[in-house]
Design an enzyme around this catalytic site. Structure first.
Site, PDB file in Angstrom:
ATOM      1  N   SER A   1       0.872  -1.183   0.000  1.00 14.34           N
ATOM      2  CA  SER A   1       0.000   0.000   0.000  1.00 14.34           C
ATOM      3  C   SER A   1       0.906   1.229   0.000  1.00 14.34           C
ATOM      4  CB  SER A   1      -0.855   0.009   1.275  1.00 14.34           C
ATOM      5  OG  SER A   1      -1.481   1.267   1.435  1.00 14.34           O
TER       6      SER A   1
ATOM      7  N   TYR B   1      -2.238  -0.240  10.758  1.00 17.12           N
ATOM      8  CA  TYR B   1      -2.270  -0.632   9.343  1.00 17.12           C
ATOM      9  C   TYR B   1      -0.962  -0.234   8.653  1.00 17.12           C
ATOM     10  CZ  TYR B   1      -4.097  -0.956   4.516  1.00 17.12           C
ATOM     11  OH  TYR B   1      -4.293  -1.269   3.194  1.00 17.12           O
TER      12      TYR B   1
HETATM   13  N1  LIG Z   1      -8.673  -0.637  -1.270  1.00 12.46           N
HETATM   14  C1  LIG Z   1      -7.596   0.136  -1.166  1.00 12.46           C
HETATM   15  O1  LIG Z   1      -7.695   1.373  -1.271  1.00 12.46           O
HETATM   16  C2  LIG Z   1      -6.233  -0.446  -0.953  1.00 12.46           C
HETATM   17  C3  LIG Z   1      -5.140   0.402  -1.109  1.00 12.46           C
HETATM   18  C4  LIG Z   1      -3.865  -0.106  -0.923  1.00 12.46           C
HETATM   19  C5  LIG Z   1      -3.701  -1.434  -0.608  1.00 12.46           C
HETATM   20  N2  LIG Z   1      -4.783  -2.250  -0.449  1.00 12.46           N
HETATM   21  C6  LIG Z   1      -4.529  -3.645  -0.095  1.00 12.46           C
HETATM   22  O2  LIG Z   1      -5.094  -4.485  -1.082  1.00 12.46           O
HETATM   23  C7  LIG Z   1      -5.423  -5.745  -0.510  1.00 12.46           C
HETATM   24  C8  LIG Z   1      -6.861  -6.093  -0.864  1.00 12.46           C
HETATM   25  O3  LIG Z   1      -7.710  -5.103  -0.310  1.00 12.46           O
HETATM   26  P1  LIG Z   1      -9.170  -4.760  -0.845  1.00 12.46           P
HETATM   27  O4  LIG Z   1      -9.237  -3.302  -0.949  1.00 12.46           O
HETATM   28  O5  LIG Z   1      -9.524  -5.604  -2.009  1.00 12.46           O
HETATM   29  O6  LIG Z   1      -9.979  -5.152   0.467  1.00 12.46           O
HETATM   30  P2  LIG Z   1     -11.351  -5.888   0.732  1.00 12.46           P
HETATM   31  O7  LIG Z   1     -12.336  -5.591  -0.330  1.00 12.46           O
HETATM   32  O8  LIG Z   1     -11.678  -5.590   2.143  1.00 12.46           O
HETATM   33  O9  LIG Z   1     -10.927  -7.443   0.598  1.00 12.46           O
HETATM   34  C9  LIG Z   1     -10.059  -8.005   1.530  1.00 12.46           C
HETATM   35  C10 LIG Z   1      -9.876  -9.477   1.193  1.00 12.46           C
HETATM   36  O10 LIG Z   1      -9.007 -10.055   2.163  1.00 12.46           O
HETATM   37  C11 LIG Z   1      -9.642 -11.151   2.779  1.00 12.46           C
HETATM   38  N3  LIG Z   1      -9.266 -11.243   4.174  1.00 12.46           N
HETATM   39  C12 LIG Z   1      -9.329 -10.272   5.118  1.00 12.46           C
HETATM   40  N4  LIG Z   1      -8.941 -10.747   6.304  1.00 12.46           N
HETATM   41  C13 LIG Z   1      -8.622 -12.055   6.104  1.00 12.46           C
HETATM   42  C14 LIG Z   1      -8.176 -13.098   6.960  1.00 12.46           C
HETATM   43  N5  LIG Z   1      -7.984 -12.902   8.267  1.00 12.46           N
HETATM   44  N6  LIG Z   1      -7.945 -14.311   6.427  1.00 12.46           N
HETATM   45  C15 LIG Z   1      -8.150 -14.535   5.101  1.00 12.46           C
HETATM   46  N7  LIG Z   1      -8.574 -13.597   4.253  1.00 12.46           N
HETATM   47  C16 LIG Z   1      -8.821 -12.373   4.754  1.00 12.46           C
HETATM   48  C17 LIG Z   1     -11.144 -10.893   2.612  1.00 12.46           C
HETATM   49  O11 LIG Z   1     -11.864 -12.115   2.560  1.00 12.46           O
HETATM   50  P3  LIG Z   1     -12.781 -12.662   3.756  1.00 12.46           P
HETATM   51  O12 LIG Z   1     -13.461 -11.497   4.379  1.00 12.46           O
HETATM   52  O13 LIG Z   1     -13.682 -13.651   3.075  1.00 12.46           O
HETATM   53  O14 LIG Z   1     -11.816 -13.346   4.658  1.00 12.46           O
HETATM   54  C18 LIG Z   1     -11.184 -10.224   1.237  1.00 12.46           C
HETATM   55  O15 LIG Z   1     -11.207 -11.197   0.222  1.00 12.46           O
HETATM   56  C19 LIG Z   1      -5.191  -5.598   1.010  1.00 12.46           C
HETATM   57  O16 LIG Z   1      -3.919  -6.131   1.343  1.00 12.46           O
HETATM   58  C20 LIG Z   1      -5.174  -4.088   1.206  1.00 12.46           C
HETATM   59  O17 LIG Z   1      -4.433  -3.719   2.339  1.00 12.46           O
HETATM   60  C21 LIG Z   1      -6.054  -1.788  -0.620  1.00 12.46           C
END
Ligand SMILES: NC(=O)c1ccc[n+]([C@@H]2O[C@H](COP(=O)([O-])OP(=O)(O)OC[C@H]3O[C@@H](n4cnc5c(N)ncnc54)[C@H](OP(=O)(O)O)[C@@H]3O)[C@@H](O)[C@H]2O)c1
Length: 236
Positions: A137, A150
């Site tokens: 991130s 985070y």
């Molecule tokens: N969205 C942003 O702006 C952004 C920016 C920078 C980086 N990121 C990074 O991108 C990645 C994906 O984020 P996203 O935005 O797509 O988030 P999201 O929509 O909240 O999805 C998160 C995913 O991670 C899984 N997850 C969460 N906790 C878990 C656990 N304890 N065990 C197994 N799976 C788990 C969730 O599945 P379940 O709930 O089914 O477990 C879901 O599939 C993350 O690493 C996040 O930090 C996101």
């Protein structure tokens, strides 16, 4: 056929990456805690002729990395691409962040990628095109108020990726860190409901970067891709 594991594939960025890798003819192992969502994505993948294994696992649990790798190899017989995407955010001032929350955020965002990568290396060493992609991130480089747990977990992931890339270079394993700014997913919609979703990066854009990384033939090393939203906004 090569095999890819995508953690956190039930929605958002992970789902977009899983669907992209299916288009690229990988066998898919999709991981998350929500069995129902994993099953829906598995059917979506199978409708397009792809092969998919679902693994329900909580990456906050110590045994999850070993369990995921064991299931993958016993089902598909090989492992070629690991995408450490699953992550959880936490928003709150330092003074209101307890140790349990800090531990959980670090276990999912930093410890799980560390031990999944470790478990994958023996299989990646014998793959024709071995790649590890960690989804970091912009907060793995910067700091925003109320994101101490985070941000420190993502800084840990940045540091780990830098070391891992060097340690496995001799084995031909390519290691990349993609560090997005705000992406239009449930995570950012919950953390920043004030932001117009049209101003955000779309999950499919991150999946396109993954496509580039797993298909490129060059020998040059790409350590890190830092993806900012359009300029002039309050945060990346
Ligand atoms: N969205 C942003 O702006 C952004 C920016 C920078 C980086 N990121 C990074 O991108 C990645 C994906 O984020 P996203 O935005 O797509 O988030 P999201 O929509 O909240 O999805 C998160 C995913 O991670 C899984 N997850 C969460 N906790 C878990 C656990 N304890 N065990 C197994 N799976 C788990 C969730 O599945 P379940 O709930 O089914 O477990 C879901 O599939 C993350 O690493 C996040 O930090 C996101």
């Amino acid at each position: 056929m090569q095999t890819a594991i995508v953690t956190g594939a039930t929605r958002g960025i992970g789902k977009a990456i899983a669907l992209k890798l299916t288009e690229l003819h990988y066998n898919l192992v999709i991981v998350g805690r929500t069995a129902k969502l994993l099953d829906q994505i598995k059917s979506e993948i199978e409708k397009t002729g792809g092969r998919c294994l679902t693994v329900v696992a909580d990456l906050g649990q110590e045994n999850a990395p070993g369990h995921i790798m064991e299931k993958t190899v016993s089902h598909f017989g090989q492992m070629d691409v690991l995408v450490n995407n699953a992550g959880m955010s936490h928003s709150g001032p330092l003074l209101e962040t307890d140790m349990e929350t800090w531990d959980k955020v670090h276990a999912v965002n930093a410890r799980a990628p560390f031990f999944l990568s470790k478990a994958a290396i023996p299989y990646l060493k014998v793959s024709p095109n071995p790649v590890i992609i960690n989804i970091g991130s912009v907060v793995g480089f910067k700091g925003y108020r109320d994101q101490a747990a985070y941000a420190s977990s993502k800084h840990a992931l940045t540091g780990f990726t830098n070391v891992l890339a060097k340690e496995v270079q001799k084995d031909g394993i390519k290691v990349h860190l993609i560090s997005p700014g705000g992406v239009n997913t449930e995570m950012v919609r919950e953390m920043r409901p004030d932001i117009d979703t049209e101003q955000l990066i779309q999950p499919e854009e991150i999946a396109e970067i993954v496509e580039f990384l797993v298909t490129r033939k060059g020998k040059g090393t790409i350590d890190h891709l830092y993806i900012r939203r359009q300029s002039g906004l309050a945060f990346d």
